[in-house]
Design a protein around this motif. Sequence first.
Motif, mmCIF file in Angstrom:
data_model
loop_
_atom_site.group_PDB
_atom_site.id
_atom_site.type_symbol
_atom_site.label_atom_id
_atom_site.label_comp_id
_atom_site.label_asym_id
_atom_site.label_seq_id
_atom_site.Cartn_x
_atom_site.Cartn_y
_atom_site.Cartn_z
ATOM 1 N N VAL A 64 0.842 -1.207 0.000
ATOM 2 C CA VAL A 64 0.000 0.000 0.000
ATOM 3 C C VAL A 64 0.872 1.251 0.000
ATOM 4 N N HIS A 65 1.888 1.269 0.827
ATOM 5 C CA HIS A 65 2.778 2.436 0.881
ATOM 6 C C HIS A 65 3.501 2.645 -0.449
ATOM 7 N N MET A 66 3.969 1.561 -1.053
ATOM 8 C CA MET A 66 4.695 1.691 -2.325
ATOM 9 C C MET A 66 3.784 2.197 -3.435
ATOM 10 N N VAL A 67 2.554 1.747 -3.461
ATOM 11 C CA VAL A 67 1.643 2.137 -4.539
ATOM 12 C C VAL A 67 1.081 3.539 -4.317
ATOM 13 N N TYR A 68 0.568 3.814 -3.118
ATOM 14 C CA TYR A 68 -0.142 5.075 -2.888
ATOM 15 C C TYR A 68 0.757 6.241 -2.503
ATOM 16 N N PHE A 69 1.903 5.997 -1.871
ATOM 17 C CA PHE A 69 2.756 7.105 -1.439
ATOM 18 C C PHE A 69 4.025 7.232 -2.284
ATOM 19 N N LEU A 70 4.614 6.123 -2.698
ATOM 20 C CA LEU A 70 5.822 6.178 -3.524
ATOM 21 C C LEU A 70 5.507 6.130 -5.014
ATOM 22 N N HIS A 71 4.234 5.871 -5.350
ATOM 23 C CA HIS A 71 3.751 5.846 -6.740
ATOM 24 C C HIS A 71 4.555 4.878 -7.602
ATOM 25 N N MET A 72 4.879 3.722 -7.036
ATOM 26 C CA MET A 72 5.634 2.734 -7.797
ATOM 27 C C MET A 72 4.695 1.892 -8.636
ATOM 28 N N ASN A 73 4.994 1.817 -9.906
ATOM 29 C CA ASN A 73 4.279 0.920 -10.810
ATOM 30 C C ASN A 73 5.230 0.567 -11.941
ATOM 31 N N SER A 74 4.780 -0.231 -12.859
ATOM 32 C CA SER A 74 5.671 -0.693 -13.924
ATOM 33 C C SER A 74 5.968 0.399 -14.949
ATOM 34 N N LYS A 75 5.233 1.518 -14.921
ATOM 35 C CA LYS A 75 5.434 2.584 -15.907
ATOM 36 C C LYS A 75 6.358 3.695 -15.421
ATOM 37 N N SER A 76 6.460 3.899 -14.098
ATOM 38 C CA SER A 76 7.270 5.008 -13.599
ATOM 39 C C SER A 76 8.757 4.736 -13.820
ATOM 40 N N GLU A 77 9.462 5.767 -14.198
ATOM 41 C CA GLU A 77 10.914 5.713 -14.466
ATOM 42 C C GLU A 77 11.259 4.661 -15.513
ATOM 43 N N GLY A 78 10.365 4.414 -16.429
ATOM 44 C CA GLY A 78 10.627 3.449 -17.493
ATOM 45 C C GLY A 78 10.747 2.023 -17.002
ATOM 46 N N GLY A 79 10.159 1.721 -15.838
ATOM 47 C CA GLY A 79 10.206 0.368 -15.296
ATOM 48 C C GLY A 79 11.397 0.102 -14.396
ATOM 49 N N TRP A 80 12.311 1.043 -14.264
ATOM 50 C CA TRP A 80 13.512 0.816 -13.454
ATOM 51 C C TRP A 80 13.203 0.738 -11.967
ATOM 52 N N THR A 81 12.195 1.471 -11.482
ATOM 53 C CA THR A 81 11.870 1.376 -10.064
ATOM 54 C C THR A 81 11.327 -0.010 -9.737
ATOM 55 N N MET A 82 10.535 -0.580 -10.634
ATOM 56 C CA MET A 82 10.005 -1.931 -10.406
ATOM 57 C C MET A 82 11.137 -2.952 -10.448
ATOM 58 N N LEU A 83 12.081 -2.786 -11.361
ATOM 59 C CA LEU A 83 13.223 -3.692 -11.441
ATOM 60 C C LEU A 83 14.073 -3.601 -10.174
ATOM 61 N N ALA A 84 14.273 -2.393 -9.682
ATOM 62 C CA ALA A 84 15.033 -2.215 -8.444
ATOM 63 C C ALA A 84 14.301 -2.846 -7.269
ATOM 64 N N LEU A 85 12.978 -2.733 -7.244
ATOM 65 C CA LEU A 85 12.196 -3.346 -6.176
ATOM 66 C C LEU A 85 12.310 -4.868 -6.224
ATOM 67 N N ILE A 86 12.189 -5.442 -7.394
ATOM 68 C CA ILE A 86 12.303 -6.896 -7.537
ATOM 69 C C ILE A 86 13.684 -7.372 -7.094
ATOM 70 N N PHE A 87 14.723 -6.664 -7.494
ATOM 71 C CA PHE A 87 16.088 -7.012 -7.085
ATOM 72 C C PHE A 87 16.231 -6.942 -5.566
ATOM 73 N N THR A 88 15.668 -5.909 -4.953
ATOM 74 C CA THR A 88 15.742 -5.755 -3.498
ATOM 75 C C THR A 88 15.006 -6.886 -2.794
ATOM 76 N N VAL A 89 13.820 -7.230 -3.284
ATOM 77 C CA VAL A 89 13.048 -8.321 -2.671
ATOM 78 C C VAL A 89 13.811 -9.637 -2.773
ATOM 79 N N VAL A 90 14.425 -9.904 -3.919
ATOM 80 C CA VAL A 90 15.205 -11.138 -4.085
ATOM 81 C C VAL A 90 16.364 -11.174 -3.089
ATOM 82 N N LEU A 91 17.075 -10.059 -2.938
ATOM 83 C CA LEU A 91 18.187 -10.019 -1.985
ATOM 84 C C LEU A 91 17.714 -10.212 -0.545
ATOM 85 N N VAL A 92 16.599 -9.597 -0.186
ATOM 86 C CA VAL A 92 16.074 -9.738 1.173
ATOM 87 C C VAL A 92 15.646 -11.180 1.428
ATOM 88 N N VAL A 93 14.979 -11.810 0.468
ATOM 89 C CA VAL A 93 14.552 -13.204 0.634
ATOM 90 C C VAL A 93 15.758 -14.118 0.787
#
Length: 140
Positions: free
Chosen positions: A82-111
């Motif tokens: 909820v915070h990422m979508v409504y406050f950080l405005h993260m989606n697959s279109k913002s920044e040409g998809g790089w924010t979503m790629l960075a998020l996926i990379f971060t989640v993989v590292l945390v897991v």
Amino acid sequence: MSAHPTAAGHDTHGHDAHGHGHDDHGHGHGEAHGTMRDYVIGFVLSVILTAIPFWLVMADVLGDKTMTAMAVMVLGAIQIVVHMVYFLHMNSKSEGGWTMLALIFTVVLVVITLAGSIWVMYHLNTNMMPMGVHDARTAP
């Protein structure tokens, strides 16, 4: 208001000297901007997703500490989304998809980090030599 160019070469209507209108806020094209409605929805969801775990723990609704902990973790993960979508405005279109790629990379590292840490702690616990009552008295 007059349409005379300012010192920066833009008139008071946001047009440059060539008559082209553009946004001069320093934001790149394609970035999502939040509306007041989005912020209110995000705030209400955040309050609800905070109140439910508080209620689950304080009223001992589920009766099982493990189930309560799992419910709190699931609701916490939902609140992160909820915070990422409504406050950080993260989606697959913002920044040409790089924010979503960075998020996926971060989640993989945390897991990987969490799974590895839990695996190591579990095996350390099971492979430790058991300490008997007589050993505890002589331990330094």
